[in-house]
Each structure stands twice: as C-alpha cells, then as structure tokens.
Design a protein around this motif. Structure first.
Motif, PDB file in Angstrom:
ATOM      1  N   TYR A 105       0.830  -1.206   0.000  1.00 60.69           N
ATOM      2  CA  TYR A 105       0.000   0.000   0.000  1.00 60.69           C
ATOM      3  C   TYR A 105       0.866   1.258   0.000  1.00 60.69           C
ATOM      4  O   TYR A 105       0.611   2.202  -0.741  1.00 60.69           O
ATOM      5  CB  TYR A 105      -0.949  -0.007   1.199  1.00 60.69           C
ATOM      6  CG  TYR A 105      -1.642   1.307   1.376  1.00 60.69           C
ATOM      7  CD1 TYR A 105      -2.604   1.726   0.455  1.00 60.69           C
ATOM      8  CD2 TYR A 105      -1.305   2.164   2.410  1.00 60.69           C
ATOM      9  CE1 TYR A 105      -3.209   2.951   0.575  1.00 60.69           C
ATOM     10  CE2 TYR A 105      -1.909   3.383   2.541  1.00 60.69           C
ATOM     11  CZ  TYR A 105      -2.861   3.778   1.622  1.00 60.69           C
ATOM     12  OH  TYR A 105      -3.453   4.993   1.733  1.00 60.69           O
ATOM     13  N   LEU A 106       1.904   1.250   0.847  1.00 61.52           N
ATOM     14  CA  LEU A 106       2.761   2.438   0.897  1.00 61.52           C
ATOM     15  C   LEU A 106       3.432   2.682  -0.451  1.00 61.52           C
ATOM     16  O   LEU A 106       3.502   3.813  -0.932  1.00 61.52           O
ATOM     17  CB  LEU A 106       3.821   2.280   1.989  1.00 61.52           C
ATOM     18  CG  LEU A 106       3.273   2.372   3.408  1.00 61.52           C
ATOM     19  CD1 LEU A 106       4.385   2.228   4.424  1.00 61.52           C
ATOM     20  CD2 LEU A 106       2.552   3.710   3.605  1.00 61.52           C
ATOM     21  N   SER A 146       2.288   1.768  -3.349  1.00 62.97           N
ATOM     22  CA  SER A 146       1.279   2.269  -4.292  1.00 62.97           C
ATOM     23  C   SER A 146       1.039   3.744  -4.072  1.00 62.97           C
ATOM     24  O   SER A 146       0.904   4.512  -5.019  1.00 62.97           O
ATOM     25  CB  SER A 146      -0.072   1.576  -4.145  1.00 62.97           C
ATOM     26  OG  SER A 146       0.054   0.303  -3.696  1.00 62.97           O
ATOM     27  N   LEU A 147       0.979   4.136  -2.794  1.00 65.30           N
ATOM     28  CA  LEU A 147       0.675   5.530  -2.494  1.00 65.30           C
ATOM     29  C   LEU A 147       1.760   6.438  -3.080  1.00 65.30           C
ATOM     30  O   LEU A 147       1.463   7.426  -3.763  1.00 65.30           O
ATOM     31  CB  LEU A 147       0.591   5.703  -0.976  1.00 65.30           C
ATOM     32  CG  LEU A 147      -0.051   6.983  -0.511  1.00 65.30           C
ATOM     33  CD1 LEU A 147      -1.487   7.047  -0.971  1.00 65.30           C
ATOM     34  CD2 LEU A 147       0.013   7.071   1.011  1.00 65.30           C
ATOM     35  N   ILE A 195       1.141   9.010  -6.227  1.00 67.62           N
ATOM     36  CA  ILE A 195       1.320  10.461  -6.111  1.00 67.62           C
ATOM     37  C   ILE A 195       2.308  10.957  -7.159  1.00 67.62           C
ATOM     38  O   ILE A 195       2.078  11.956  -7.836  1.00 67.62           O
ATOM     39  CB  ILE A 195       1.768  10.817  -4.674  1.00 67.62           C
ATOM     40  CG1 ILE A 195       0.595  10.603  -3.732  1.00 67.62           C
ATOM     41  CG2 ILE A 195       2.275  12.230  -4.601  1.00 67.62           C
ATOM     42  CD1 ILE A 195       0.925  10.743  -2.283  1.00 67.62           C
ATOM     43  N   GLN A 230      -3.461  -2.312  -6.543  1.00 65.60           N
ATOM     44  CA  GLN A 230      -3.910  -1.203  -5.691  1.00 65.60           C
ATOM     45  C   GLN A 230      -3.678   0.166  -6.296  1.00 65.60           C
ATOM     46  O   GLN A 230      -4.353   1.131  -5.968  1.00 65.60           O
ATOM     47  CB  GLN A 230      -3.137  -1.249  -4.359  1.00 65.60           C
ATOM     48  CG  GLN A 230      -3.492  -2.421  -3.499  1.00 65.60           C
ATOM     49  CD  GLN A 230      -2.726  -2.354  -2.204  1.00 65.60           C
ATOM     50  OE1 GLN A 230      -1.621  -1.846  -2.147  1.00 65.60           O
ATOM     51  NE2 GLN A 230      -3.310  -2.873  -1.158  1.00 65.60           N
ATOM     52  N   LEU A 244      -5.712   4.782  -7.125  1.00 61.97           N
ATOM     53  CA  LEU A 244      -5.100   5.848  -6.314  1.00 61.97           C
ATOM     54  C   LEU A 244      -4.493   6.913  -7.226  1.00 61.97           C
ATOM     55  O   LEU A 244      -4.688   8.109  -7.014  1.00 61.97           O
ATOM     56  CB  LEU A 244      -4.008   5.265  -5.426  1.00 61.97           C
ATOM     57  CG  LEU A 244      -4.456   4.508  -4.191  1.00 61.97           C
ATOM     58  CD1 LEU A 244      -3.256   3.909  -3.487  1.00 61.97           C
ATOM     59  CD2 LEU A 244      -5.198   5.433  -3.244  1.00 61.97           C
ATOM     60  N   LEU A 282      -7.946  10.428  -1.798  1.00 60.01           N
ATOM     61  CA  LEU A 282      -6.952   9.392  -1.530  1.00 60.01           C
ATOM     62  C   LEU A 282      -7.428   8.457  -0.425  1.00 60.01           C
ATOM     63  O   LEU A 282      -7.262   7.246  -0.513  1.00 60.01           O
ATOM     64  CB  LEU A 282      -5.615  10.027  -1.135  1.00 60.01           C
ATOM     65  CG  LEU A 282      -4.762  10.546  -2.290  1.00 60.01           C
ATOM     66  CD1 LEU A 282      -3.451  11.109  -1.774  1.00 60.01           C
ATOM     67  CD2 LEU A 282      -4.475   9.436  -3.288  1.00 60.01           C
ATOM     68  N   SER A 328      -8.052   4.640  -0.991  1.00 62.65           N
ATOM     69  CA  SER A 328      -7.213   3.710  -0.249  1.00 62.65           C
ATOM     70  C   SER A 328      -8.047   2.568   0.293  1.00 62.65           C
ATOM     71  O   SER A 328      -7.619   1.413   0.307  1.00 62.65           O
ATOM     72  CB  SER A 328      -6.523   4.425   0.905  1.00 62.65           C
ATOM     73  OG  SER A 328      -5.663   5.401   0.409  1.00 62.65           O
ATOM     74  N   SER A 385      -8.635   0.274  -2.476  1.00 62.85           N
ATOM     75  CA  SER A 385      -7.376  -0.347  -2.866  1.00 62.85           C
ATOM     76  C   SER A 385      -6.973  -1.453  -1.919  1.00 62.85           C
ATOM     77  O   SER A 385      -6.582  -2.539  -2.339  1.00 62.85           O
ATOM     78  CB  SER A 385      -6.268   0.692  -2.888  1.00 62.85           C
ATOM     79  OG  SER A 385      -6.250   1.343  -4.110  1.00 62.85           O
TER      80      SER A 385
END
Lengths: 517, 580
Positions: B75-76, B78-79, B83, B145, B149, B191, B195, B198
């Motif tokens: 997840y991190l 993907s974030l 961005i 994911q 995003l 977001l 999330s 995701s």
C-alpha cells in the motif's frame, strides 16, 4: 498650491454633506504620496470630467492648470499587451487587443467593464500570473517575468485554504518568503489585529462568516506589505451591508496609511463601488477587450452616494456601458494620444444572455413607471444586481424595445406594444424584432427554410460563431439564440440530435413518410 | 488557587487519563520495533519457497502479521507511486494524455495473470534472500492497488480551483509548499476513500496468491492466504473457519482503527464554505488527539524539519518571481526528454516483439479453446453483474429512502465490501460441493461476493440523493408504481448505478481468474473460462497461453469500457444529473 486645493476640497464637501466633513477632507488629502504628480494628472483630466457646467470641480481644475508636469515612474506599466486564447480549431480568439496601461503610486485604480471584457485577464497579466501573447508588462521598468515583484491579490472567492487556520493562512505567504517562525507569527498577529480579527486566529475559515473570511483574505494580502494591492471583485460575494462596511474600512486603512501599499488596483462590475473608491476609473469594452475610457474621479472622500456629482458620474458610466456601439461621446477624459477605439467591424452581434420573459417583465415595469426610468433605480426596484439587469436591458435594446439615454432606459413604441400585448401577440412581435435585428437568428431561419428536410445541425452555426467568439462564448451565444428562437417559434431545437428543426418540420416529415407508403 | 494544592485529588484525576494514553502509545511503539526486527530477520533469511503451514490456532497471529506487513508495504509503495504518477501527469501536458491512457489500460488488466512472470523476475533480482519472493508478491498486490489511487490523485490535482492556484502563485509558493499546503490537502479525501477500495483489492489478491504452483516450482509463503488454501486442500473446516474469522477481524479492525479515524481526520480537508452538519466521528481519532505525546510531537518534529527547507527555498529563483499560470511546461523540451521517449518506445517495441514471437508457438486448438473460454467468462461476468443489480437496486432504493436505516447499513456494507471474497470462497465451495453444485455456479457466486457491494452502496447513495420534493411530486400526482420507477427512481439513481457497475465489472473480471479454477481436497475443480485457462497454464508454466489470455481479457475490458460504460457514463453526466 497645496493649501489652495485643500481648502477647495473641504468647500466642496461642505456643500455636499455639511459640518462633519472637515475631518474627512483632511484624511482624504494625505494618502497621496506624490502631490505633484497627483495634481498634474488632476488638471490634465478633470477639465471635462463632469459634463455639467459650473460644477465645483471644474473651477478647481482651472486653478491647478499652472502646475508643472512632472513625470511619475509607474510601478507597473503595460506596453501594448494583447491576449489571445488558442482554440482547438486553429482559430485564435483575441480577448484583449493591444492596450497600454500604467499603475502609478498614490492612486486607487478601478477597472470596470461588462462581463467578457477581459477585466480578470487584464489583472492577471498585470500581476504576472498570465503572460501576454504580445507586448510586455514592466515592474519598475524591468520585465515582470524576471523581476522580484511585490504584489498581492484579494480574490472574489477569497481563495483561503480551508484546512489551515486563520493564522496559518496569513502566515503562509511569509513562510514562502522564508521569514523565521517568530517574526512570521508576530507580523501575522499584528495584521489580524489591524483587520479586526484578533481572537479568531485559531479558527478555520469555514467557521467564519463571508465578511470575516474576506478580512482574512485582506490580512493575507497585506501581511507581505505589497507595493500594489490587486483586488478581483473582492466584495461581490458578500452581502450589501458587509461589503459596504469592508469598503469603508479599506478606505480608512488607505487614507491613514496603515498599510504601506502604494497603489490599489480594483476590478469590479459594480459602478457605484468604483465611483466610491477609485481615484481613476478605466472602462473596458469587449470583443475584444479594449479601453473605452480612462478618467479621474475627483469627488472628495468620503463620497456621498446621493450627491449630484456622484450620481452624474454613475449615470455617465452607465451610459458608456450600455452603449457599447457608440464611442463615449462626452468622454470625461480624452487623454492625448490614447486612442479610444471602438467596435471593429462585427459580423454577429453579441447576444446578451437574457430570457424573453425577463425582457417582457422589464418592459412592463418600465411602462408602469411612465415609460422611462433610471437603470440603476430599476435594478434597485427589482432587487437585481446591476450585472444581472444589464443583459436584459441590452437585449431589449438590441430588439428595439427600448433605448438607453444618459443612463435612463426609455421604452420605444414597439416596446410599448409588446408590453401591452397578450402572449401570442408578444411572440409575434418578438419574432419580427428578432428576425429584423439579430443576424444569427435570421441566418438559422433562412437555412431551415432553404433546406429540403428543414433541419440543420447546430455545429454549422457554431463553426461560424467560433470565428468570432471564444469557444465558450460561442456555446453561450448559441444557447441564447436557441432560447430566443424557441420562444419566437422561429425554429425548434432537437437537443438529442443537436439539430435545429422547423417547428412543424417533424410532423411534416412523419406525414410525408406515411404518404410514401 | 489550585496551584497551592498540587496534590488535590482532582488534579491527579485530570492527569491520569492522558498519562495512561501515553503509556499505551509507548507500548505500541515497542511492538512496532519488535515487528520490524522480526520481519527483517525473516526477509533477509535464506529463500524458502515452500514454508510449511501449521494449522494450529496459535500460528494464526504470526501468519496474520506477515500478511498485514505485505499489504502495508504494497500500500505504501502504491501511495508513493500514485502520487508521483498523478503529479507528473497533471503537470506535463505533453505526456498527460499518454499517461492517462496507459493508466486506463493497466487498470483493466487482471492482476493475477501477472503472477508467474513477476515472481520469477523478483526472485532473479534479489537472489539469496526470502525478500525476492516476498517482493514479487508485494509487487503483485501493488499492481492491484495503485491505479485507482493514481487516478484519484491526478483528477484531484486537475480540479483544484483556479483562484487557489493563483493565490499560491502570487504569494510565490515553492513547489514544496504548494504540495503540502494545497495539493496534498486538496487530494486527501479522494486518496483516503480510494485507499479503502485499494486495500480491499489488495486483500483479495493476497489471499489468492500467497500460495501457488508454477510449472515445477511450488510457492507457499507464511500468511493467511496460504493458511486458508492449505486448510481448503486438506478439508480442515475448523482451521478454515478460524482463518476466515481472523480475516474478518482484521478487516473490521482496519476499518475501525485506520479508515474511520482517517475519514474523520480528512474531514478538515473538505473543500466547503460552510461546515456540514453530519460528520464521521471516530473515538480512536479523539483518543489520539487527547494523547499529549501524539498530538504535538509529530507536528513539532515536522516543523523543525520544515523550517530550513522554507528558508532555503525562499532564496531560490523559483520563489522570487511570479510564474505565469498558463505556461508551465511549454518551455521544457530538452534532449533528455526526447531520449527518455525514444528509450521508452524502444523498450515497449522490444517487449511487444518478444510477446508476438512467444504467441507464435500457440497452436490453433489452443487459441480456439481460449476464445471459447473468453466467451464463457464474458457471459459469467455479465450474469454476475445482472444478478447483483437485480437484487441491489430494490434493496438499495428501499434503504436509501429511509435515512435512518441507511445510516446504519451503509458503514456495514462498506465493511462487507472490504472482506476479501477469496477468503470466503473456500467455505462456500465446500458447501456447494456437498450440495452437488459445480464450479460453474461457484465462480458466479464468487464474482457476486466480490462485486455486489459496490453496486449496493452506490444505489443507496443515489436513492438518498433524490431530492425529497421530487418524491413529493410523485406522490402528489399519484404516480403508479411503474411510473415511480421509470420516471423518478431509475433516472435518479442512474449516475450512481453506472459508477457502481463500472467498479463492479472491473472487480468481476479480476475475480474470474481466481474463480474458475481451484484445488479442493486433492481434486482440481475447474470450469470453462479464460480464468481457468490462465490458472491451468500457470500450474503447468505455459507462458504463451497466459499472455494471450491476458491480452484477451484486457481487450474485452477495454472495449466494454469504451463502447458501453463510457457512453452510459456520459449519458449519466449530461442527462441524468440532478443538480443543486
């Protein structure tokens, strides 16, 4: 010289509002940073500011005529700036035609104009937010894109960051300039104090009323001590009382020199607001945007809305605004060398975005008032913003239902008939007037009559409009044309196929196909 | 006065709360430290492709822990990627259209068919450590994911009001300040909601791919997915139920401990003029806010980190000149950009060539089988969509028209939507086999499980958005039931329904890969379909089949999107939009 004018100013005010004016005359006089330059511009332009003879200002101007001309360095100087917007169809639409403009120290300059005349574009070019397509903007004689400039903008929508507190909002511009935290805080708190928001620093903008939010907007703009303060319709999102209140506070800050700002540039569509605040007013025309007139306002502060010179000036500007096709006849200022251009050869008229129902309502009201009334008063009676009323007046004028004279609207013969008729007859009259006066409607109708299937795609006309208007404006023009044409039963519009059809063409079509079988 | 009695009982009480909270927070810190060490040891260890899975209940927490770590890291990643991608796309008009098209296509490729090549590549990249296999799985979850995003961030950036941007320019914000004070806050709400979707998708993929066979390689990583799959294979129902319970526990806990506080917190980023009446409340967020340590420490650290940056940036040229808003990137046309473009084209071209070469090894019967499978899966996906729509529309409307029920049901539906259908699937399947049903029905059921919630809560939202005056008109004129539905309700919920169906159809396609082929108690269950063929090809390591099947699925999804969904969407936007 100084004292002379000072006394005069006071005298004028005494005529207008009586005893308490002495102090105001006083405060009015001090903000001017360079008295020489000020007087110079004064005498050059005030000679024919007010069309009414024998009015005090004229005498004043006469006295000042001997002052030597001293050139002032402009803070911001625009040299032949033009703006085009690119269209997808290769056409470039000119939004603003080559324009010269100066912002000099010591004045509040108001930019007036109908919507679509490029007021906001002008402001953005002068602040460096938007680059002119041609021409150059100078900041103290250096190109604006390469210089460190010091301006602020107060926005119509406030443009505050809703996730920051009031204090953080005000601190943010200082943070961008690398001011250390302690100093940042101190300066912001002082500024919040100045605009009357102490105690609210920890609140979020959404917890405040509109007026208070705009105060935050002012605090944020002033905290960086801008040399020029730009305002983009700063009061138009506020209710009348709040706006009035903020306006007078702004004037007070300006007059007392509480803010180090040297010049204020105000974009507005509110004529009274411009006359209340400004030392100089520029009126823009549209298609493309250009300066129609540029003159000084010499009414002493505080200005009295009801005084004769004030209303005369307001009427004069109304007249300029409502007669876009006529060069401002008695222009209060014919600044030497400044060309006041007007409507170039136009193919299509700009249709004002008004509804037929609105026109009928206005004409009926006008008839009740004896066929003639001041536009400003009409707006007041209807509780309309003047910006909402003007398109209706424009439209009725375009169709020949009324005439605008000296800021008054006067109903014409056909207008009277229209207002007195019942609905079906009204439609007929409207149809005749529309076909006679509106090129676009005439063309659509002609095309429909000419084609065998009596339908024409909307795009056909949009393409032609696109050559003259921006894409967005073309769509709006088309929308208005559809509204008018439908009302007049000139044609119908099939929104799903985006086609114009003759009102009875569809039935005929159906009938014809039945006949074939 | 109170100062003179420092030991007054009232003062002790006043102090107890926060101190207790701070202690808890400190304990959490310790736990985090321990888990980092533990993960590090495991990851840096020798690669063990098949980790034996114990079915004892006491092993479950450890497995859950490993799975959570995978999801968290994916997840991190993907974030950060989303961005970066969104930012680049939004501020480079030259490549913007390309980047968005790529996003659109990648979004429609089912994650699971990437599985084998990704794992092999990662194992080769990080030899000698368990990390290689782990990274492969993480990368896979990441691909499931990241796209929504990225899209959310991109469209947030594009919709920042013009005057806000102008304010940031005229006050000479640096890119850094603009990012933290304008762009991130503005995009935050989008977001957070994306999330949630995701991470739910991440769990779905994780459960499916922690354990798999590829040619003669077997992979089985310690985690909840492997636990559930081995339990299914051996028919250990007790373990299956326990594993499923843990999954639900995690989903509910994430919802309560992470998402609700996040939603409540992101409320302050809402771009609104007036404070809205109903806000999400989260006791956890209140708890954190009350903790003296947590509420002030991060801010202070951030502040001391930030100050020098601002001071340095203020001296840079960028921050001393007001840059025009209408020409940001027009000038930046450098050789490096061209080189990059050429390199990208070269790589893509080479890859395409390789793929075509690979496809040439396929025989005609293979292709025919794949086409048949494509047809079957297509029908199945649409059947699942229709069934979902058929029951969710009436139920959703009934709930939506009753605000009190809606307020209770909506959060529950959101949690249900987050429960990975893949975890529930084995239980369902065992039940089905006992009753005598086959995987043909089972796979539709799995798609339903994964997708119907999206439609349900969109329909609820749609029904709630129908203005009450319109409903009053309907009853005033005594609309018949038929009229009410065709004139009021269906047009009113139409845009929402379409949004829900689009999301659901994406989910259903993704699920098809997993749904049509499964191992159950030494047996292999399968039905005709592309998904089954992908899985079977993965088992036997036949890459050309996987490739062609993936291409087929992507093509079907893209065509459906272009031909059906996008049109309906436009119709919804223009004709059926209820404004103000």
């Amino acid at each position: 010289m100084h004292g002379e004018r000072y006394r005069l100013t006071v005298k004028i005010i005494k005529v207008a509002t009586g005893a308490r004016t002495f102090l105001h005359g006083h405060t009015r006089f001090y903000p001017i940073a360079t008295p020489h330059s000020y007087t110079r511009t004064h005498n050059r332009q005030s000679g024919n500011l007010h069309p009414v003879p024998g009015e005090p200002c004229m005498q004043q101007a006469g006295i000042q005529n001997e002052t030597p001309n001293v050139a002032v360095e402009a803070i911001i100087r625009a040299e032949k700036i033009e703006k085009y917007y690119a269209q997808p169809s290769e056409n470039r639409i000119q939004v603003i035609s080559a324009t010269d403009l100066k912002i000099v120290p010591g004045e509040i300059l108001a930019l007036l104009g109908p919507s679509g005349s490029g007021k906001s574009t002008m402001l953005r070019m002068l602040t460096g937010l938007s680059r002119p397509t041609a021409g150059q903007v100078y900041w103290h004689e250096k190109p604006i894109a390469e210089t460190e400039i010091n301006v602020s903008i107060v926005f119509q929508s406030f443009a505050l960051f809703p996730w920051l507190t009031v204090l953080e909002n005000v601190e943010a511009p200082l943070q961008a300039r690398g001011v250390p935290a302690d100093e940042r805080r101190a300066r912001s708190m002082r500024m919040l104090d100045t605009v009357g928001l102490d105690g609210f620093e920890a609140a979020y903008p959404k917890e405040l009323s509109g007026g208070m939010r705009q105060r935050v907007g002012f605090a944020r703009a002033l905290v960086v001590e801008p040399e020029v303060l730009f305002m983009d319709e700063p009061f138009s999102a506020l209710d009348v009382l709040t706006a009035e209140n903020l306006r007078s506070e702004l004037l007070e800050l300006w007059a007392k020199k509480t803010m180090p700002t040297k010049a204020v540039f105000l974009v507005t569509h509110n004529i009274e607001e411009a006359v209340l605040l400004a030392d100089r007013i520029i009126v823009l025309g549209r298609n493309p945007g250009h300066i129609r007139t540029d003159f000084r306002v010499q009414l002493p502060q505080p200005r009295d809305r009801k005084s004769e010179p004030f209303t005369q000036l307001v009427d004069y500007i109304y007249k300029v605004l409502t007669t876009p096709d006529v060069a401002p006849a008695q222009a209060p200022d014919q600044q030497a060398g400044k060309r006041v251009r007007d409507q170039r050869q136009m193919h299509y008229q700009m249709l004002p975005h008004a509804r037929p129902g609105g026109m009928a309502g206005l004409l009926e009201l006008l008839l009740d008032k004896g066929g003639r009334d001041d536009i400003y008063r009409l707006a007041d009676d209807l509780a309309f913003e003047i910006d909402d009323l003007l398109p209706i007046v424009d439209a009725a004028q375009l169709l020949g239902f009324l005439k605008v004279e000296e800021g008054d609207a006067a109903i014409t013969e056909s207008g009277t008939e229209f207002a007195n008729s019942e609905i079906l007859r009204q439609k007929e009259l409207f149809r005749d007037a529309a076909v006679a006066n509106v090129l676009l409607l005439r063309q659509i109708r002609r095309a429909l009559d000419a084609k065998s299937d009596h339908t024409v795609p909307e795009e056909f006309f949009l393409d032609m409009l696109d050559e003259q208007f921006s894409e967005e404006e073309s769509l709006r023009q088309m929308e208005t044309a559809v509204t008018w044409g439908r009302y007049a039963e000139l044609f119908d519009f099939d929104a799903s196929r985006r086609r114009f059809v003759l009102p009875d063409a569809q039935e005929e079509e159906a009938a014809a196909s039945e006949g074939d079988e | 006065m109170r100062i003179q009695h420092p030991f007054a009982r009232s003062l002790v009480f006043a102090r107890t709360g926060p101190f207790f909270i701070d202690a808890c927070v400190a304990l959490c810190g310790l736990a985090i430290f321990f888990s980092v060490v533990r993960t590090g040891v495991y990851w840096m260890g020798k690669p063990v492709p098949v980790v034996p899975i114990s079915h004892s209940l006491s092993a479950l927490p450890v497995y859950a822990f490993y799975s959570i770590i995978r999801i968290g890291i994916a997840y991190l990643l993907s974030l950060v990627f989303a961005i970066t991608y969104g930012y680049t796309a939004a501020y480079n008009p030259r490549i913007e259209a390309w980047m968005i098209a790529v996003l659109d296509i990648l979004q429609s490729i089912p994650v699971l068919s990437f599985l084998p090549p990704v794992i092999l590549a990662m194992v080769a990249l990080v030899p000698g450590h368990q990390m290689g296999i782990e990274l492969g799985i993480i990368l896979l979850i990441f691909t499931g994911q990241v796209w929504n995003l990225a899209f959310s961030f991109y469209s947030s950036l594009k919709s920042i009001p013009r005057e806000m941007l102008e304010a940031s320019r005229i006050y000479r914000y640096s890119a850094w300040q603009r990012f933290w004070q304008l762009e991130m806050p503005y995009a935050a709400i989008g977001l957070v909601w994306n999330s949630i979707v995701s991470v739910a998708g991440g769990w779905f993929a994780l459960i499916a791919c922690e354990m798999f066979t590829m040619g003669d390689h077997n992979f089985q990583l310690p985690g909840l997915g492997s636990y559930l799959q081995t339990a299914t294979a051996s028919g250990d129902i007790r373990a299956l139920v326990a594993g499923f319970a843990v999954v639900i526990l995690i989903v509910v806990a994430t919802d309560q401990l992470v998402w609700r506080p996040m939603i409540a917190w992101s409320d302050k980023f809402k771009f609104e003029q007036v404070e809205s009446a109903d806000r999400v409340v989260s006791p956890i967020l209140e708890f954190f806010r009350r903790s003296t340590l947590l509420s002030s420490l991060p801010g202070r650290i951030w502040h001391s980190f930030e100050e020098p940056i601002y001071r340095r940036l203020a001296r840079s040229k960028e921050c001393r000149v007001v840059r025009p808003i209408d020409e940001d990137t027009a000038r930046k046309s450098s050789a490096s950009l061209w080189a990059l473009a050429v390199a990208a084209i070269a790589i893509v071209g080479w890859g395409a060539l390789q793929a075509i070469l690979m496809l040439r090894t396929l025989t005609w019967p293979d292709v025919r089988l794949l086409l048949e499978g494509a047809g079957a899966t297509f029908l199945r996906v649409n059947a699942a969509l229709l069934i979902s729509a058929a029951w969710t529309i009436p139920v959703g409307v009934a709930i939506g028209f009753n605000p009190r029920i809606a307020r209770i049901v909506q959060p529950i539906a959101q949690v249900l939507a987050s429960v990975p259908a893949t975890a529930f699937f084995p239980i369902l399947l065992i039940g089905l086999v006992r009753v005598g049903g086959g995987l043909g029905v089972g796979s539709i059921a799995l798609m339903l499980l994964g997708t119907q919630w999206y439609i349900l809560f969109n329909v609820i939202a749609g029904a709630m958005s129908i203005p009450s005056d319109l409903r009053e008109v309907a009853s005033l004129f005594r609309f018949t039931r038929w009229q009410r539905w065709t004139r009021l309700i269906l047009p009113g919920i139409f845009p929402y329904l379409i949004t829900g169906m689009v999301t659901a159809s994406g989910g259903a396609w993704n699920a098809s890969v997993f749904a049509e082929y499964t191992h159950l108690q030494d047996r292999t269950l399968q039905t005709i379909g592309l998904g089954a063929q992908i899985e079977a090809a993965t088992d036997s390591g036949r890459f050309p089949v996987i490739l062609l099947a993936t291409i087929l699925i992507s093509m079907m999804v893209v065509t459906m999107n272009r031909l059906v969904w996008r049109r309906l969407y436009r119709l919804a936007e223009t004709r059926y939009k209820l404004e103000g």
